[in-house]
Scaffold this active site. Structure first.
Site, PDB file in Angstrom:
ATOM      1  N   GLU A  47      53.595  77.677  -4.007  1.00 59.55           N
ATOM      2  CA  GLU A  47      53.092  78.938  -4.552  1.00 59.55           C
ATOM      3  C   GLU A  47      53.524  80.102  -3.666  1.00 59.55           C
ATOM      4  OE1 GLU A  47      48.946  78.410  -6.646  1.00 59.55           O
ATOM      5  OE2 GLU A  47      48.912  77.464  -4.656  1.00 59.55           O
ATOM      6  N   TYR A  54      45.510 106.427 -14.740  1.00 57.08           N
ATOM      7  CA  TYR A  54      45.732 105.016 -15.034  1.00 57.08           C
ATOM      8  C   TYR A  54      47.159 104.565 -14.754  1.00 57.08           C
ATOM      9  CZ  TYR A  54      46.738 107.189 -19.602  1.00 57.08           C
ATOM     10  OH  TYR A  54      47.192 107.998 -20.607  1.00 57.08           O
ATOM     11  N   GLU A  88      40.227  85.066  -5.351  1.00 54.72           N
ATOM     12  CA  GLU A  88      39.024  85.832  -5.025  1.00 54.72           C
ATOM     13  C   GLU A  88      39.344  86.929  -4.003  1.00 54.72           C
ATOM     14  OE1 GLU A  88      37.609  81.713  -6.253  1.00 54.72           O
ATOM     15  OE2 GLU A  88      39.305  82.535  -5.136  1.00 54.72           O
ATOM     16  N   LYS A 144      45.389  83.727 -13.366  1.00 58.40           N
ATOM     17  CA  LYS A 144      46.482  82.967 -12.758  1.00 58.40           C
ATOM     18  C   LYS A 144      46.935  81.928 -13.789  1.00 58.40           C
ATOM     19  CE  LYS A 144      47.562  80.569  -8.434  1.00 58.40           C
ATOM     20  NZ  LYS A 144      47.009  80.090  -7.156  1.00 58.40           N
TER      21      LYS A 144
END
Length: 134
Positions: free
Chosen positions: A36, A68, A88, A113
């Site tokens: 990863e 934005y 997290e 994810k």
């Protein structure tokens, strides 16, 4: 007499408005596995910003609200840099990005994810956190 409409959230009831930025995509190298970190993968971010847009609307001034476009760019930069193990931790970082805008009172961040290393079929994995300005 009862109403079929849901009650507004407490924040909206307090006069806070909601800005939603959904599906922001970026490649990051986050995760606990070596592949990863090495190969990277796509992350998808949804940001819900609670803010009072009254002053911005009355003055028609961009600097009194959350831009934005800038927020989207900052989210992408935060995902693309400084790998972490956990989504997290990434979500916490992104909440900080939102709350850095002076107009933002509350941030709700969801990090998806979709390519998570899970060994069974799945549609998505995500974490949602809510943070408010202290």
């Amino acid at each position: 007499m009862s109403s079929d409409r849901p009650a507004p959230s407490p924040l909206v009831a307090r006069g806070l408005d909601v800005l939603r930025l959904s599906g922001v995509r970026a490649t990051g190298h986050h995760g606990v596995f070596d592949h990863e970190r090495r190969d990277g993968q796509e992350f998808v971010v949804d940001a819900v910003v609670h803010l009072d847009t009254t002053a911005a609307a009355a003055a028609d001034e961009l600097d009194r609200t959350v831009h934005y476009g800038v927020l989207a760019e900052q989210i992408v930069a935060a995902v693309e840099n400084d790998p972490v193990d956990l989504i997290e931790t990434l979500a916490e970082r992104l909440a900080g990005v939102v709350l850095a805008f002076p107009a933002a009172a509350r941030a709700e961040i969801t990090v998806h994810k979709p390519g998570a290393p899970i060994t069974v079929p799945f549609g998505d994995v995500s974490i949602t956190i809510v943070r408010e300005r202290a």
